[in-house]
Design an enzyme around this catalytic site. Structure first.
Site, mmCIF file in Angstrom:
data_model
loop_
_atom_site.group_PDB
_atom_site.id
_atom_site.type_symbol
_atom_site.label_atom_id
_atom_site.label_comp_id
_atom_site.label_asym_id
_atom_site.label_seq_id
_atom_site.Cartn_x
_atom_site.Cartn_y
_atom_site.Cartn_z
ATOM 1 N N SER A 59 0.733 -1.258 0.097
ATOM 2 C CA SER A 59 0.003 0.107 -0.068
ATOM 3 C C SER A 59 0.824 1.213 0.021
ATOM 4 O O SER A 59 0.377 2.399 0.048
ATOM 5 C CB SER A 59 -0.931 -0.101 1.220
ATOM 6 N N ALA A 126 -11.807 -12.994 0.493
ATOM 7 C CA ALA A 126 -11.491 -13.892 1.645
ATOM 8 C C ALA A 126 -11.543 -15.402 1.005
ATOM 9 O O ALA A 126 -10.603 -16.161 1.189
ATOM 10 C CB ALA A 126 -12.051 -13.883 2.834
ATOM 11 N N GLN A 127 -12.548 -15.592 0.178
ATOM 12 C CA GLN A 127 -12.755 -16.918 -0.412
ATOM 13 C C GLN A 127 -11.983 -17.320 -1.556
ATOM 14 O O GLN A 127 -11.406 -18.359 -1.532
ATOM 15 C CB GLN A 127 -14.177 -16.874 -0.833
ATOM 16 N N THR A 131 -7.475 -18.692 2.418
ATOM 17 C CA THR A 131 -7.013 -19.939 3.004
ATOM 18 C C THR A 131 -5.971 -20.510 2.002
ATOM 19 O O THR A 131 -5.887 -19.948 0.715
ATOM 20 C CB THR A 131 -8.262 -20.716 2.930
ATOM 21 N N ASN A 169 -9.202 -0.164 0.189
ATOM 22 C CA ASN A 169 -8.277 -0.075 -1.111
ATOM 23 C C ASN A 169 -9.493 0.155 -2.321
ATOM 24 O O ASN A 169 -9.072 0.856 -3.321
ATOM 25 C CB ASN A 169 -8.043 -1.518 -1.285
#
Length: 383
Positions: A59, A126-127, A131, A169
């Site tokens: 960033s 996130a999906q 992970t 963002n």
């Protein structure tokens, strides 16, 4: 013991105690330039980190976006108080998730006060990436500008425009789209013309959307910033995300090769510690922008409650530490974290004393930042 020796001690501590694979620091002050390193650039070969590595600055790229828009304002091509609808009519539709493009201004976007939700916590993000299994499936996906603008408004506002700070963002993606609309050029071309070339940043570039690697020399990038398997990512919030992270002890994942196009104008700049010191010195010291725009860049807002870095106020794409925690010393800087990379550069407002630091894993502890500031600037940070 000298300040640089103290910084080296913190670098060694960061590797030994915080678990960072490798870290570098470069300092430029009245005595010249110093460079220090600890740990490794590659866990497999054991190769040491070294000067001149090309790294993702996360960033920190927001400062480039803000500076381009401020330069356009200085030329009279737009105003920071122009609304989003002036340049991107219909993108913020109050009939959708509640964003009103007639009320949110460019200034709101650049100061994270537009009421946009924290895009990094969107369920879609996130999906795909949060992970280990999701990251493996999506690490080479390319995001378009349209994708990013859709994501920016995919969740309802967190407040009214100007009401509060919330790091997003999405606001900077809207800002990037405004740059392209106002100039007719690509975001990367405008950054090159208005910042990289004038400052002579020979090893700095906006990463092309198709890139998945880095030129040599560069460190390998490692991540352990994943959620536990089976986590219901729909329950993710700014308050609970840390409690959902995977258990310690798992080996880091090598994430060096990845497509970061989804960062774009919110932070997709590759650079070196040397170039970023030059950038921060210019932006902190006022040698890049005209005086009026420089003052606007450093007109800051409180970040309290905005789920961001402690003890700092936010300007336009950059931060300034609260003098109450830096022994009265004004310190300004940029920073950011992405998969396998954490970068920050901090300096005095006169541009004469600046340090830049990179780790080849994501942010792990604010203690690293504050300990290096204490060592490098010879102050006691009150936390």
């Amino acid at each position: 013991m000298s300040a640089n020796e103290n910084v080296q001690q913190v670098l060694d501590w960061t590797v030994a105690e915080v678990g960072v694979p490798g870290i570098v620091a470069e300092v430029e002050d009245g005595d010249g330039t110093w460079f220090g390193t600890a740990g490794v650039a590659d866990l497999t070969t054991g190769a040491a980190r070294r000067r001149g590595e090309l790294v993702h600055t996360g960033s920190s790229g927001k400062a480039f976006t803000a500076a381009v828009l401020l330069a356009l304002e200085a030329e009279g091509r737009l105003g920071l108080d122009d609304t989003v609808n002036t340049w991107l009519p219909g993108v913020l539709d109050p009939g959708g998730n509640g964003y009103d493009g007639d009320l949110i201004t460019i200034r709101h976007l650049l100061s994270n006060t537009g009421g946009l939700f924290p895009t990094g916590l969107a369920p879609e993000v996130a999906q795909r990436y949060a992970t280990r299994a999701g990251f493996a499936r999506h690490r080479f996906d390319t995001s378009t500008v349209a994708d990013m603008l859709d994501l920016a408004v995919s969740q309802p506002p967190v407040g009214l425009p100007g009401e509060r700070f919330e790091y997003s963002n999405g606001g900077f993606h809207l800002a990037g789209a405004i740059i392209e609309k106002a100039t007719g050029n690509s975001y990367a071309d405008e950054v090159e013309r208005r910042i990289i070339q004038p400052l002579g940043l020979a090893d700095t570039y906006v990463r092309p959307a198709a890139d998945v690697g880095y030129p040599d020399p560069h460190p390998r990038a490692y991540s352990k910033l994943f959620f536990k398997d089976g986590t219901d990512l729909a329950t993710l919030t700014p308050e609970n995300w840390e409690s959902l992270m995977e258990e310690p002890g798992l080996p880091p994942l090598d994430v060096t090769e990845v497509n970061s196009s989804g960062a774009w104008s919110a932070g997709n700049v590759v650079s070196t510690t040397t170039d970023m010191i030059r950038l921060v010195s210019a932006m902190a010291g006022g040698t890049l922008l005209p005086p009026a725009q420089h003052r606007q860049m450093w007109t800051t807002v409180s970040t309290e409650g905005g789920h961001w870095m402690p003890h700092a106020r936010y300007g336009l794409g950059l931060f300034e530490f609260d003098k109450s925690v830096t022994a009265g010393r004004p310190l300004r800087g940029v920073g950011g974290s992405l998969w396998g990379s954490w970068f920050f550069a901090v300096g005095t407002p006169d541009g004469r004393h600046t340090l830049a630091v990179h780790t080849n894993t994501e942010w792990k502890s604010w203690d690293v930042l504050f300990k290096i500031i204490e060592a490098g600037f010879g102050i006691s940070v009150g936390r």
